[in-house]
Design a protein around this motif. Sequence first.
Motif, short mmCIF file in Angstrom:
data_model
loop_
_atom_site.label_atom_id
_atom_site.label_comp_id
_atom_site.label_asym_id
_atom_site.label_seq_id
_atom_site.Cartn_x
_atom_site.Cartn_y
_atom_site.Cartn_z
N VAL A 233 0.83 -1.22 0.00
CA VAL A 233 0.00 0.00 0.00
C VAL A 233 0.86 1.26 0.00
O VAL A 233 0.52 2.27 -0.62
CB VAL A 233 -0.93 0.00 1.25
CG1 VAL A 233 -1.64 1.33 1.39
CG2 VAL A 233 -1.92 -1.13 1.16
N LYS A 234 2.01 1.18 0.68
CA LYS A 234 2.79 2.38 0.99
C LYS A 234 3.17 3.18 -0.26
O LYS A 234 2.94 4.38 -0.35
CB LYS A 234 4.03 1.97 1.76
CG LYS A 234 4.83 3.13 2.29
CD LYS A 234 5.97 2.62 3.18
CE LYS A 234 6.81 3.77 3.67
NZ LYS A 234 7.91 3.28 4.52
N SER A 235 3.75 2.51 -1.23
CA SER A 235 4.26 3.21 -2.42
C SER A 235 3.15 3.90 -3.23
O SER A 235 3.23 5.10 -3.49
CB SER A 235 5.04 2.22 -3.30
OG SER A 235 5.40 2.80 -4.51
N PRO A 236 2.07 3.17 -3.61
CA PRO A 236 1.01 3.87 -4.37
C PRO A 236 0.29 4.93 -3.56
O PRO A 236 -0.17 5.92 -4.12
CB PRO A 236 0.07 2.73 -4.78
CG PRO A 236 0.37 1.60 -3.88
CD PRO A 236 1.80 1.73 -3.47
N ALA B 75 -0.02 -10.90 -8.89
CA ALA B 75 1.23 -11.23 -8.19
C ALA B 75 2.37 -10.33 -8.66
O ALA B 75 3.16 -9.82 -7.85
CB ALA B 75 1.59 -12.70 -8.45
N LEU B 76 2.43 -10.08 -9.97
CA LEU B 76 3.48 -9.21 -10.51
C LEU B 76 3.30 -7.77 -10.00
O LEU B 76 4.29 -7.09 -9.68
CB LEU B 76 3.42 -9.22 -12.05
CG LEU B 76 4.02 -10.45 -12.72
CD1 LEU B 76 3.56 -10.55 -14.17
CD2 LEU B 76 5.54 -10.42 -12.66
N GLN B 77 2.04 -7.34 -9.89
CA GLN B 77 1.77 -5.99 -9.40
C GLN B 77 2.19 -5.86 -7.93
O GLN B 77 2.73 -4.84 -7.52
CB GLN B 77 0.28 -5.65 -9.56
CG GLN B 77 -0.07 -4.19 -9.40
CD GLN B 77 0.51 -3.33 -10.51
OE1 GLN B 77 0.73 -3.80 -11.60
NE2 GLN B 77 0.78 -2.07 -10.21
N TRP B 78 1.97 -6.91 -7.17
CA TRP B 78 2.36 -6.91 -5.74
C TRP B 78 3.88 -6.69 -5.62
O TRP B 78 4.34 -5.86 -4.84
CB TRP B 78 1.94 -8.24 -5.11
CG TRP B 78 2.27 -8.33 -3.65
CD1 TRP B 78 1.58 -7.79 -2.62
CD2 TRP B 78 3.39 -9.03 -3.07
NE1 TRP B 78 2.18 -8.09 -1.42
CE2 TRP B 78 3.31 -8.85 -1.66
CE3 TRP B 78 4.44 -9.77 -3.58
CZ2 TRP B 78 4.24 -9.41 -0.79
CZ3 TRP B 78 5.36 -10.32 -2.71
CH2 TRP B 78 5.27 -10.15 -1.33
N THR C 204 -15.14 -4.99 -7.00
CA THR C 204 -15.54 -5.80 -5.84
C THR C 204 -14.56 -5.67 -4.69
O THR C 204 -14.94 -5.43 -3.55
CB THR C 204 -15.63 -7.29 -6.25
OG1 THR C 204 -16.38 -7.38 -7.45
CG2 THR C 204 -16.28 -8.11 -5.16
N ASP C 205 -13.27 -5.81 -5.00
CA ASP C 205 -12.27 -5.88 -3.94
C ASP C 205 -11.39 -4.64 -3.84
O ASP C 205 -10.74 -4.41 -2.81
CB ASP C 205 -11.34 -7.10 -4.16
CG ASP C 205 -12.13 -8.40 -4.15
OD1 ASP C 205 -13.19 -8.43 -3.50
OD2 ASP C 205 -11.68 -9.37 -4.78
N GLY C 206 -11.29 -3.85 -4.92
CA GLY C 206 -10.46 -2.64 -4.89
C GLY C 206 -9.00 -2.97 -4.66
O GLY C 206 -8.48 -3.99 -5.13
N GLY C 207 -8.35 -2.06 -3.92
CA GLY C 207 -6.96 -2.32 -3.52
C GLY C 207 -6.03 -2.58 -4.69
O GLY C 207 -6.02 -1.85 -5.69
N LEU C 208 -5.27 -3.67 -4.55
CA LEU C 208 -4.24 -3.99 -5.55
C LEU C 208 -4.85 -4.36 -6.90
O LEU C 208 -4.21 -4.22 -7.93
CB LEU C 208 -3.38 -5.13 -5.01
CG LEU C 208 -2.05 -5.41 -5.72
CD1 LEU C 208 -1.21 -4.16 -5.79
CD2 LEU C 208 -1.29 -6.50 -5.00
#
Length: 1763
Positions: free
Chosen positions: A959-962, A1034-1037, A1083-1087
């Motif tokens: 979360v921190k970077s974005p 997974a790559l985005q994480w 639905t889930d948002g976030g990443l």
Amino acid sequence: MGGKNKQRTKGNVRPSSSGRAAEVLAREGGAIPGFVGFNTTVTSELSYVPAVHGAEEIDNLVDADFRLVLRKLSKRDIVTRLKAVQDFGAMCQERDAEEVKGVLPYWPRIYCKISVDHDRRIREATQQAFEQLVLKVRRSLAPFLKSLMGHWILSQCDTYTPAASAACQAFQAAFSPAKQPEALGFCKDEILHVLQDVLLKETADTLSDSQSVTEEEREAKYVRMLTSSLLGVKKLLSLLLQNDRATLEQRLALLVNSGKFWKYSKHKTPQVRGAFFEMLCALCEFTPELVQSEAARLCPAVLLSIDDTDPVVLPHVWEAVLHVVSTIPGCWTHANAKKGFLPKLWALLKEGGKGMAKGLHPNLMPLLSKLPQQVTDPDLDFYTTFYSAFLQGLSSERAVTSPSESAAIVTSFVECLRYCVLQNTGDEQSQEKIRSMLISQQLLPLIEKAIRNSSLQNGPLFLLVTEMLSSWEKRAGLHGEGEENNSKDVFKRLLADFWEELGLLCVRFVDDEDVDPQALEGVATLLQVMRYPERVSKKQTQKKKSVRMSLSKTEEDEKSVIPGEGVEKLAQTVNEKAFGSLQTQHFEEAVCQLAQLCLVHVNEKNSEKHLVFLSLLLQSFHTPKIFSTLLEFDENIPEDDKWTEEKNAAVRFLLKRVVVWLAEMGRSDTEHLVEMLFSSLSCCSQEETTQILNHITTMGLEWGIILQIIQRACKDPETRASCRNWLKGSILGDQLLGLTEELCKVGRSSTSSKTPTSNHSWTLISLVLSQNNNNESLIGEVYMEKMLEKLHTTLSETKSLSDAGNMEPLISFICDVASSFFSSVQDCLLLLSAEELLLTVFQLTAQDQRHTHLSESLLDKLKKVCVAGVKSLVQHCECEVSEGGFLHSAAVWVMKQLLTISLDIKSLQVLVGAVQSLVETIISVGDQASSILSQFFTLLTPSQTEWTRIRHALSPQWVKSPLLSNRHRGVCEKPSKEMWKFRDSNRLPAHLCVCAVLGRVAQTAAVLGCGQKEAPCPPFLPNLTGTVSELLYALQWCKELDYRPTVASAYRNLLAEWGLSDGLHSKIPMKSVLETLYLRSVTDGGLWSLTLENYIHTNNLAATCSGALKRLYDNPDSLFPVSLSKLSTLQVLCPLMTKEDRETLIALATAGIINWQENESVYGCLAVLLCCLNTNTPVEEEVVHAILATLMEWRNSREDWFLFSCDLSETTSEQLNLNVEMIRFLSWLVTRCPALLGGSQWDFLLCSMLAWLETASENVGSLWNPWVQLFVCENSALIVTLNQFFASSSSDVLEKLPTELAGEWKDFFVEGIYNLLLPLPVKITEAFPEPDDPVFPMAVLQSVGLALTYVPVQQLNQNSLPPRFIADQKTNLPEALQTLLNTLCPLLLFKARPLQITVHHMLEKVMPQLPECDGEGDNNKSDDDRDEPCLSPPASLMAILSTCEELCDSILAALQVGEFAVVQPLSVEYSCILAYLLAWKLLLTFFKSSPSHLRAHYAQYLKRSCSLNKLLLHLFKLMPENPICPGQGTETKESKTFFTENLLLTVDKNVGVEWELPHLACSVYYSTVQDLPAMVRLWWNSQEKRVSSVVEKFTSKYVSPVLSAQEISSVHDSTQMFDSMTVKARSAAREVIATYSVDDIYIELVIQLPQNYPLGSITVESGRRVGVAVQQWRNWMLQLSTYLTHQNGSIMEGLALWKNNVDKRFEGIEDCMICFSVIHGSNYSLPKKACRTCKKKFHSACLYKWFTSSNKSTCPLCRETFF
């Protein structure tokens, strides 16, 4: 005629008139007058003369091109002639027949010359050209045949084969085979005339020009012509018709009668001798009468030349010998046989033909048949000598080393012996003696020799003897043929004698205890050949060549193991070919006798070699009689009850003898016993065979013997069929099963390496499992399954053992067995145990070696086994992956590994590699791959629940970077400090592992999909879109974590290596991926939202698929009311929406904000509003006013929302987010709509900003929280926006502001802001001392740093920082400034680039003010007698510089000057070097700001501390070799370098950081050479040659041009005015011209900058001068040169100093009499120290140097003591 030397007109190729006259005469009369030999009439003696005069007389009517070519043919140069011949051939081929015919009159003379040229290439080309001529002119050649044919025949016999071949080809092209004799008959006299002349008249000197040809070439041509002529006679005779031959005899007689002709038999050249004997053969054959008339010379010449063993001559000599003895009846009357011929023959035979046996020996039997009684008398002695010499020849060196020579001798020997026997079949005693001698004294010794000699055994001898014996048997009537002859009894006696003596010979060998095993093998070979001669004859290839008298001669390959042989016979005498086994009774009796003898030796002496011999005998002789004979010796052995009644002798021999021998311990080699076993079994029935083999199996023999028995049983189909019952039986099966269990048990417990016994055992297991015939297994299937089950159990146990290293040999053996089994047995995987075994192998290959402890080699073996097994499985199974089967179990096991065991990178690599190998193998098999892969992929894919679980298990640190980069708006329930720290684990999250496996499988399967259809993806893989989405997630994480945890970066690298870094999204339709990602984002948002954003950006969908994006949300209303997930999705989609959609969103958001009391999601509405405003969506002023009014209303009614003066550690992320959005809105207002703000709004905005800043400064301890960091960052960004607004807004904008606002900002708010901001970096670094800590607020430092760069100098001078002083620190600075320096300087070294750059910017602002505080400088030292005064720059800066210097020393110690140090960006080393360079940059700024007199003091300090020297050495390790700015391609003169481009040190720089240090180093170096040129020059001159050359080369190339241009430009643009002095600059010449004029004095000085400025000294040259004495003039020039060389400043400053000096001189101040200058060159002081005696004044520094260097304290002028 026209003069010899007159230049001929170009193009005039016509010859002179005399030449033409000669040609006319030649055409009309047929010959040129004055020259003999060109008459073409038959009767002329000299009609052929081959020499020609070139081509001068060639007819004009010949085509000009032909004429040119023919002329070239007479040139001396070889290349010219060769090219001319080739051109002639080509022209004959291309031109019309008529044109070519024009050449024919001149061709014979040219052909006769060039066809015998010295160069063989020309001769070959001549014949090829002649062929083209013949083909073109055809019959027109006839008139010229007689003058051509002699040399044509010579050419066909050329010693250079290609030339001869080409001549023959031309001859065949001219005449058909039927016409050739006629053509030759027509020209026979001319041909013979040519040949005779060469043989009898010509010499080497007459054939060639002695002046132009070397002696060697002349001799070579003569020898070649002789050879060709002799062969030409032979060719002529062989081709002529009989009538023509008869007419030629008289002419030939002239040749043969000549003494010179017979001398050729002794010619020194072998080719000539060979050709001579060839010609004699032709004479014997075609002109026998002529030969008989010359018998007296012919016979000795031939018969006494048989010792000529030259390879070229010998075949022809012997052919001639045979012709002579056949053609000339009384030949021996002319040559003495006893004294001349036979001694030479014996010598030849004894030496084995001197290496020419293949050419010589086949002629011996025909010769023998032609020798008359008078020569051979007495017969016995003759034959004895003849054959003894033969045998002696076998021992010659060449015969011993060459199998083919030996074979030729042996073959000839046996032929001659057979012939002699057939010639001596009478009953007379003399003939009896001859026969006896041939057998006992010649044949048997040869056989004995062959038995001892392996090369003779492998030769044709034994087969020839067998054929001879078979022939004798036929003649003795043993083959039952009714052949009537009178010599039956003779041959019977002959056979009896032979077998008797052969038997004795063999017994002698066998009965010898110390016999060589090779000899026994030789006896066995002899008997085997006699038993089965057809086996040997099949192996021997026969190449026969016809020889006269039905002679055949064999030529063998030198290297063949069994050389081919040919049996040569006289056709009329030997007319049978004897093949088939010998019928005589003596043969079997001899074998029985030898077998018994062997048994005696085995029984009594236990002789192993006799046992081997017996085995070899029985292989060929397994007859009941042999076994019965062998059993006669065993009567005394007690018999086993079980086999007492056995009738079969072979069975009894087996049981009594062979089995006993097999059971004996300690035998190293049992192969011969196994052969003996099977020799015996060939006489047994199938039941007997099964019984005996079962009995042997249960005897407990070594497994190696059982292995040999099974291998021998499978050798051929017949044996295998007879042993089938035993192989399939239970006895062998149980024994093998027991062996398998024993091996596995021993292998587990044993730590020893492989033993030969275990090797045999494993080979046996492998053989019985893998050997199959017609899809039928070798042993019973029941036993196969049990054995496989045992192997599987053993292999399974290795996984649980802690130290599997000991089991390596066992696993290796199991691998070999399994590999062999899977590869060779079809349907092997139908056995359940086989599938289990394969699964275990797969599991071992899919686990890391650190877990299984297997070696690389063993792992490779297991992988190969796995591939073989899977191939076999897929080839023979149905399309279903059934539960419990291998593929199902493998997929379930892989999923368990992924979901339950935390894998590291290495383990994941191994697992993925194993699964990929499995998939590739399935694909490689083909047809059913898609169905199988589809089912396998389904089993590998987790369920939705499992996907969600493993997704939630991923760390939330992403979360921190974005969040801080304003790409994501999120919340966190209860953030804790620990949550944001990276756990330094090397274990990968399960989600990443599953994605990697599925991605690799899908990628591998895509190969199959693309191969079958033109589809972008494998359509048969189910739910691939979901899998690709998870992989993108997974790559985005990893990306959002910035790859900082090692596992994230390692995972990214691994996927890149596999080609999965794009997430495989290109393999499936864009629409389905987009829809999936959008649904999950909503639905889930976030990443998921960030993944969606990255997917849209990567594929440029905004530009290419805007319609598809619009269809995702359909209507903006659908995204309201705003939840967090919808907000995340909106933030992604907002920049891509249409203007209308964004306006709709603004309307919805504004309504939500204004109705805030009824709306729970006020934050969401404000965030949506900001998203739209940031994309430049137009908004009405009323809306902005309404929203701002709402915010101000919240300030009054909901003050707790604003987080003023509160503890941020207890606030929620939602509250912080609301404040952040308000700050962003206010910042947007200042940037976009400042005119809308009234006084109260500005007050609200500025007061809120200050209050928020105060909150931030009070909550530094909470900055670990990303939301608090975001809050501080956004507030700092608002401060930057306000600074920029008030500093750079236009006057129009500022006029519209409230009147007091600008004043309040400057007087109150700026001070308030920076009083809070200035201490903030110090507080942050104290609260978070470790910059590498994941919770370190780097983003805050960056944003606060940006705000601090706007701090006014006044605020820095009057700062309110807590006082900070250092004990013993000497300073002249005010307390506030000293505190500032002491506080900020240490922060230069803090490992945070934004902070280092911020501190540099703040200190750079105060540096110019610091020198003012030092006043007049170091007054304490100015008047004493010590060294030059020095003054330290600010102590706190020098302290940090000293620390950095030491660190840089250690970092760069390993490098030499000129080597470029590559520093990892943002590493510890980077920070140290950055601090060092920034400190120097500050110091140089300080130095540049100082007045010239202080600068000298500071420079002296730097000189003493050696700091500058170290800096320069460090700079040449930090500056790149080629300081070109990146991204410019190749270097040119116009290229931008780090010296031409200014360096911008920005706090928030994140692109191109890797080039920052090199650029900064270049910038520091430039400033150094600009501001401290004298010190740099001094340093450069003191360096060693290597360093100084590196420095000079670099500076001259990159720095000097820029610096010189700037110096010249600064002079040009200078505004400084001097009284009485003018300064001009010439940029092109790099010159500055100073003109000084006072009263009548006029001085002009020219200052020249060197190419390597400032390293080289500046030269001062004199211009014009008026009114100045020469000495004074020189002094002034020297002074100016000294000032420019030794002062650290610009040229203008040096000139100012010099002018001051001259002015003082004119004012009356005297020069210092030491330096002859008024103003001192470095400290700029006046002469003050006066001598009390002579009153002269000196500079203090000059006197100090004078005293120290002279070691005296006297006045330099008057020499009195100086007081």
